[in-house]
Design a protein around this motif. Structure first.
Motif, mmCIF file in Angstrom:
data_model
loop_
_atom_site.group_PDB
_atom_site.id
_atom_site.type_symbol
_atom_site.label_atom_id
_atom_site.label_comp_id
_atom_site.label_asym_id
_atom_site.label_seq_id
_atom_site.Cartn_x
_atom_site.Cartn_y
_atom_site.Cartn_z
ATOM 1 N N GLN A 15 -30.195 82.654 21.368
ATOM 2 C CA GLN A 15 -30.840 81.371 22.022
ATOM 3 C C GLN A 15 -32.529 81.741 21.760
ATOM 4 O O GLN A 15 -33.260 81.581 22.639
ATOM 5 C CB GLN A 15 -30.763 81.219 23.234
ATOM 6 N N LEU A 39 -26.832 81.892 12.911
ATOM 7 C CA LEU A 39 -26.093 82.370 13.782
ATOM 8 C C LEU A 39 -26.374 83.197 14.887
ATOM 9 O O LEU A 39 -26.236 83.099 16.124
ATOM 10 C CB LEU A 39 -24.574 82.998 13.267
ATOM 11 N N ALA A 40 -27.533 84.099 14.365
ATOM 12 C CA ALA A 40 -28.106 84.927 15.237
ATOM 13 C C ALA A 40 -29.009 84.124 16.355
ATOM 14 O O ALA A 40 -29.006 84.391 17.627
ATOM 15 C CB ALA A 40 -28.707 86.062 14.760
ATOM 16 N N TRP A 84 -26.824 82.711 18.900
ATOM 17 C CA TRP A 84 -26.167 83.567 19.699
ATOM 18 C C TRP A 84 -27.274 84.176 21.022
ATOM 19 O O TRP A 84 -26.974 84.125 22.001
ATOM 20 C CB TRP A 84 -25.544 84.586 19.109
ATOM 21 N N GLU A 98 -23.098 75.368 20.491
ATOM 22 C CA GLU A 98 -21.680 76.179 20.574
ATOM 23 C C GLU A 98 -20.693 75.472 19.406
ATOM 24 O O GLU A 98 -20.174 76.435 18.855
ATOM 25 C CB GLU A 98 -20.846 75.986 21.955
ATOM 26 N N PHE A 144 -22.393 76.810 16.311
ATOM 27 C CA PHE A 144 -22.068 78.164 16.052
ATOM 28 C C PHE A 144 -20.665 78.260 15.444
ATOM 29 O O PHE A 144 -20.364 79.194 14.562
ATOM 30 C CB PHE A 144 -22.323 79.129 17.276
ATOM 31 N N LEU A 147 -19.914 80.011 11.724
ATOM 32 C CA LEU A 147 -19.179 81.368 11.990
ATOM 33 C C LEU A 147 -17.768 80.953 11.112
ATOM 34 O O LEU A 147 -17.769 81.980 10.279
ATOM 35 C CB LEU A 147 -19.142 81.624 13.124
#
Length: 314
Positions: free
Chosen positions: A88, A82-83, A86, A25, A28, A32
């Motif tokens: 996992q 990031l994908a 997100w 997290e 990310f 981002l």
């Protein structure tokens, strides 16, 4: 360990910067934020230059291309990372991996060439100011940028095709957050001698040309600045180069640590961290470096923000 031909490989696994669930997290949110700042900053630079007629000069034409390159460089790697966090899922397809490799090399080489071109532009502007308009004509500027794109695309395609010719072992885990050359070569079951030879020959020649252009250009620039009698004149001349020198130091310093350091010093964690520096941090910092140290850009950005504030599009 099983052997498997590259043509039968359907996917790789990007392990990212950390496999610890509690850190995902944080990573990310961090990346981002960096990605949004990078894209917004570079697009603002491009918009400010396009909308201000006073900035339609060779220096800012090259800066627009540099901002586009930075946006492309960070967009090649960070969105996929990031994908993966997100959803996992660490999987990247074989075609996606090679595509990512192609565009990352393309934008990386292009950035190096553009920085060398911008150094030549500063040399002409400071050492031959009376001939600047004649020498740096629009035709030459377009030619230099076009040649940089073509050379980058050729080198990137060559590296990608050579990677496509390798075979990989059954283990397809890449200890990185994107498909870079060195991590992929370490997964190869076949001898990557040709790949490494091309990396050091083409990379070395390209790097040498860029570095020599930078050194020669700025040697003449500094000698010319040294001859300027007034302190104010020296400061004004240096101010036009400081932003470019900062970006050059940041980019070439980090890339040389990854691609031109001795093999004995290579490690996956170190390579991944340094790759973050030139693949994500440098594109994010470039707009700040150019906007904070360049009066023309700051003035244009103020005008742009004032217009948007007082004359909204709705």
């Amino acid at each position: 360990m099983g052997w498997q031909n590259l043509s039968s490989i359907s996917e790789f696994f990007l392990l990212g910067l950390s496999e610890q669930p509690e850190q995902q997290e944080v990573l990310f949110g961090l990346f981002l934020s960096m990605y949004m700042v990078t894209v917004a900053g570079n697009l603002l630079i491009i918009l400010a230059i396009i909308t201000d007629a006073q900035l339609h000069t060779p220096m800012y034409f090259f800066l627009v291309n540099l901002s586009l390159t930075d946006t492309g460089l960070v967009s090649t790697t960070v969105p996929k990372m990031l994908a993966n966090i997100w959803i996992q899922n660490q999987v990247i397809s074989y075609a996606g991996c090679l595509s990512q490799l192609y565009f990352f090399i393309l934008f990386g080489i292009l950035e190096a060439l553009l920085l060398a071109v911008m150094a030549y532009d500063r040399y002409v502007a400071i050492c031959h100011p009376l001939h600047y308009t004649m020498v740096m004509s629009s035709g030459l500027c377009v030619l230099l940028v076009s040649a940089s794109w073509i050379m980058s695309a050729f080198c990137s395609l060559l590296h990608t095709l050579l990677m496509n010719s390798l075979s990989f072992c059954a283990e397809h885990k890449i200890p990185h957050f994107f498909c870079d050359i060195n991590p992929l070569l370490r997964l190869s079951c076949t001898d990557p001698f040709i790949n490494e030879l091309v990396i050091f020959s083409i990379g070395g020649v390209t790097g040498l040309v860029c570095v020599l252009s930078l050194i020669i250009s700025y040697t003449y620039v500094f000698f010319t600045i040294w001859k300027i009698p007034s302190t104010q004149g020296k400061q004004k001349a240096l101010s036009t180069c400081s932003s470019h020198l900062s970006v050059v130091s940041l980019f070439f310093g980090t890339t040389s640590c990854v691609y031109f350091s001795p093999p004995s010093t290579h490690s996956a964690p170190k390579g991944a961290v340094v790759s973050v520096m030139y693949g994500a941090v440098t594109p994010m910092l470039n707009p700040f470096i150019y906007s904070l140290r360049n009066r023309d850009i700051k003035s244009s950005l103020r005008k742009l923000i004032w217009i948007r504030k007082n004359y909204p599009p709705w």
